[in-house]
Every structure is written in structure tokens, then in C-alpha cells.
Design a protein around this motif. Sequence first.
Motif, PDB file in Angstrom:
ATOM      1  N   ALA A   6     -25.557  -5.741  62.861  1.00  0.00           N
ATOM      2  CA  ALA A   6     -26.504  -4.730  63.389  1.00  0.00           C
ATOM      3  C   ALA A   6     -25.640  -3.579  63.982  1.00  0.00           C
ATOM      4  O   ALA A   6     -24.232  -2.923  63.939  1.00  0.00           O
ATOM      5  CB  ALA A   6     -26.139  -5.276  65.340  1.00  0.00           C
ATOM      6  N   VAL A   7     -26.709  -2.259  63.022  1.00  0.00           N
ATOM      7  CA  VAL A   7     -26.586  -0.898  62.691  1.00  0.00           C
ATOM      8  C   VAL A   7     -26.918  -0.072  64.550  1.00  0.00           C
ATOM      9  O   VAL A   7     -28.414  -0.383  64.183  1.00  0.00           O
ATOM     10  CB  VAL A   7     -26.783  -0.531  61.410  1.00  0.00           C
ATOM     11  CG1 VAL A   7     -26.420   0.837  61.421  1.00  0.00           C
ATOM     12  CG2 VAL A   7     -26.177  -0.380  60.596  1.00  0.00           C
ATOM     13  N   ILE A   8     -26.572   0.390  64.930  1.00  0.00           N
ATOM     14  CA  ILE A   8     -27.373   1.469  65.613  1.00  0.00           C
ATOM     15  C   ILE A   8     -26.814   2.779  65.525  1.00  0.00           C
ATOM     16  O   ILE A   8     -26.406   3.476  65.676  1.00  0.00           O
ATOM     17  CB  ILE A   8     -26.378   0.639  67.688  1.00  0.00           C
ATOM     18  CG1 ILE A   8     -26.793  -1.172  67.907  1.00  0.00           C
ATOM     19  CG2 ILE A   8     -27.490   1.392  68.331  1.00  0.00           C
ATOM     20  CD1 ILE A   8     -25.634  -0.655  69.128  1.00  0.00           C
ATOM     21  N   VAL A  58     -31.084  -4.947  77.815  1.00  0.00           N
ATOM     22  CA  VAL A  58     -32.284  -5.340  76.088  1.00  0.00           C
ATOM     23  C   VAL A  58     -30.975  -5.590  75.420  1.00  0.00           C
ATOM     24  O   VAL A  58     -31.734  -6.334  74.134  1.00  0.00           O
ATOM     25  CB  VAL A  58     -32.145  -3.783  75.717  1.00  0.00           C
ATOM     26  CG1 VAL A  58     -32.575  -3.574  74.305  1.00  0.00           C
ATOM     27  CG2 VAL A  58     -33.310  -2.921  77.072  1.00  0.00           C
ATOM     28  N   LEU A  59     -29.345  -5.210  74.825  1.00  0.00           N
ATOM     29  CA  LEU A  59     -29.006  -5.216  74.366  1.00  0.00           C
ATOM     30  C   LEU A  59     -28.504  -7.264  74.595  1.00  0.00           C
ATOM     31  O   LEU A  59     -28.415  -8.095  73.370  1.00  0.00           O
ATOM     32  CB  LEU A  59     -27.466  -5.042  74.632  1.00  0.00           C
ATOM     33  CG  LEU A  59     -26.907  -3.749  73.729  1.00  0.00           C
ATOM     34  CD1 LEU A  59     -25.700  -3.125  74.129  1.00  0.00           C
ATOM     35  CD2 LEU A  59     -27.134  -3.336  72.533  1.00  0.00           C
ATOM     36  N   ILE A  64     -27.155  -9.414  70.715  1.00  0.00           N
ATOM     37  CA  ILE A  64     -26.095  -8.967  70.030  1.00  0.00           C
ATOM     38  C   ILE A  64     -24.317  -9.484  69.966  1.00  0.00           C
ATOM     39  O   ILE A  64     -23.563  -9.220  69.316  1.00  0.00           O
ATOM     40  CB  ILE A  64     -26.027  -7.332  70.812  1.00  0.00           C
ATOM     41  CG1 ILE A  64     -25.310  -6.078  69.745  1.00  0.00           C
ATOM     42  CG2 ILE A  64     -25.057  -7.397  71.953  1.00  0.00           C
ATOM     43  CD1 ILE A  64     -26.053  -6.086  68.557  1.00  0.00           C
ATOM     44  N   ARG A  65     -23.989 -10.545  71.462  1.00  0.00           N
ATOM     45  CA  ARG A  65     -23.267 -10.597  70.928  1.00  0.00           C
ATOM     46  C   ARG A  65     -22.754 -11.870  69.971  1.00  0.00           C
ATOM     47  O   ARG A  65     -21.650 -12.301  69.760  1.00  0.00           O
ATOM     48  CB  ARG A  65     -22.092 -11.289  72.598  1.00  0.00           C
ATOM     49  CG  ARG A  65     -23.484 -13.225  72.711  1.00  0.00           C
ATOM     50  CD  ARG A  65     -22.830 -13.401  73.698  1.00  0.00           C
ATOM     51  NE  ARG A  65     -23.441 -12.371  75.204  1.00  0.00           N
ATOM     52  CZ  ARG A  65     -22.997 -12.962  76.520  1.00  0.00           C
ATOM     53  NH1 ARG A  65     -22.092 -13.673  76.744  1.00  0.00           N
ATOM     54  NH2 ARG A  65     -23.647 -12.495  77.144  1.00  0.00           N
ATOM     55  N   VAL A  70     -20.435  -4.803  64.831  1.00  0.00           N
ATOM     56  CA  VAL A  70     -21.939  -4.274  64.747  1.00  0.00           C
ATOM     57  C   VAL A  70     -21.263  -2.552  64.678  1.00  0.00           C
ATOM     58  O   VAL A  70     -20.268  -2.005  65.440  1.00  0.00           O
ATOM     59  CB  VAL A  70     -22.128  -3.891  66.703  1.00  0.00           C
ATOM     60  CG1 VAL A  70     -23.241  -3.054  67.180  1.00  0.00           C
ATOM     61  CG2 VAL A  70     -22.823  -5.352  67.116  1.00  0.00           C
ATOM     62  N   ILE A  71     -22.051  -1.598  64.180  1.00  0.00           N
ATOM     63  CA  ILE A  71     -21.644  -0.103  63.911  1.00  0.00           C
ATOM     64  C   ILE A  71     -23.058   0.599  64.620  1.00  0.00           C
ATOM     65  O   ILE A  71     -23.586   0.464  64.843  1.00  0.00           O
ATOM     66  CB  ILE A  71     -21.639  -0.401  62.504  1.00  0.00           C
ATOM     67  CG1 ILE A  71     -20.955  -1.008  61.524  1.00  0.00           C
ATOM     68  CG2 ILE A  71     -21.699   1.530  62.134  1.00  0.00           C
ATOM     69  CD1 ILE A  71     -21.435  -2.084  61.499  1.00  0.00           C
ATOM     70  N   VAL A  72     -21.868   0.981  65.917  1.00  0.00           N
ATOM     71  CA  VAL A  72     -22.670   2.554  66.017  1.00  0.00           C
ATOM     72  C   VAL A  72     -22.527   3.727  65.552  1.00  0.00           C
ATOM     73  O   VAL A  72     -21.771   4.012  65.667  1.00  0.00           O
ATOM     74  CB  VAL A  72     -21.855   2.246  67.965  1.00  0.00           C
ATOM     75  CG1 VAL A  72     -22.867   2.877  68.740  1.00  0.00           C
ATOM     76  CG2 VAL A  72     -21.831   1.448  67.996  1.00  0.00           C
TER      77      VAL A  72
END
Length: 220
Positions: A6-8, A58-59, A64-65, A70-72
Motif C-alpha cells: 500500500a502506498v499512501i 478508515v485504515l 491495511i494490516r 506500507v509506504i508512507v
Amino acid sequence: MKKEFAVIGLGRFGGSIVRSLTEQGMEVMAIDINEDRVNEFASTATQAVIADTTDENVLKSLGIRNFDHVIVAIGDNIQSSILTTLILKELGVKHITVKAQNDYHEKVLRKIGADHVVHPERDMGRRIAHYIVSTNVLDYLELSEEYSIVEVMVNDLLAGYTLVELDIRAKYGLNIVAIKRGKEIIVSPLANAPLQLNDILIIIGADTDINRFEKKVLVE
């Protein structure tokens, strides 16, 4: 099995990660609060979602877990970056990489549990600086605050000499871990084999030693 990412944050940095991961065949969810940015990646990512990642619910709703990594990559909003990272950590995300704006931001991210912190602008600046100093430096990768790996093209000053004759380890404290010669990669290269012009040396060592080597041998 394909890894799920996931890319945020879908700015220049986050967007490039989405494209690269997708090109490698990975499952990628692209997330941003900006609808236009999300629409831009709707046909690239596996899934593109408009979401406020500072909202824990939302997450959770995005599952998301369950993602491997995950890239912030949130841009200028340091507060959102920190809060998003904190929530990801609390939700038990396996691996979190975060883009830092500055050293203070990095310190906070590390304290709250970010697994890896990157400074893309700073790191790219260092690569460019090394290239400007010598066109023989092809790439530069920082391993830590003090150590790096560089790819160096063999020039006229190095060609024809063996590793024994150059004695780079004794003179500069650097280790040559491999040599690229065309499509061939020579791991643990022979110490008595002459280097060829345009060979690429993969060198690891302290930044101070690398700088000394560049100034002495590579600057043309």
C-alpha cells in the motif's frame, strides 16, 4: 505469492513507487486524500482509493494490516505523515517505510516505530553531487550515515592494473566486492587479473574513504 503493498501519498515520490511496484507485478493499493491524484493512478495500481489515512477507522476499513508493506509517502504535511505512521504501527502493519522531510521528522518517525525512513531528495542530491565530482561514479547508495556502496567506472588511471597493484584496500580502506564487465558480474574478483577500461567496480566503504578515493583517482 505476490507481495501486497500500500502506498499512501501519490506525489512524485509515492507515484514513482506505485509505478515501479506495478511494473514488477506486485499488488498495489494507491491511497491519497486528493481525488485527482487517485484518479491518475486508477488504471496503474491494483486499487486506487481516496482516503484520509489519519483516521484509524478508515485504515481499518481498507484492511491495511493485511498488507505486507506500507509506504508512507505523504509530501509536505509532516503531522499527517507522523499520525498515519503511528496508526499503522498500532494496527500491527508488518513493515512500514516512511518518507522524511528532515532530520527532526526522521527522529520522530523512528521513535514511533517506522521500520525504514528515507530521504529521497537528500539521497538523490548526494548521488548527483558524486556524479558531478567525477563522471566515473555511476551510482551511489547510502548504507548508513557513514558507509556507502558506489559503482565506479575504470578509467585510464586504473585500467591495466591488477587489484594487487592498486592495493585500494590498504591505501583507501575500501573493499571491491564485485566487478561488472559487460553483462558479466564477477564476484570475489581475482586480485592478479588486470582491470579493463570501462569495467565497473562495486566498492563498499566509509564515505570519507570513498571521497578520498574519488579525489585522488577519479577526478579528471
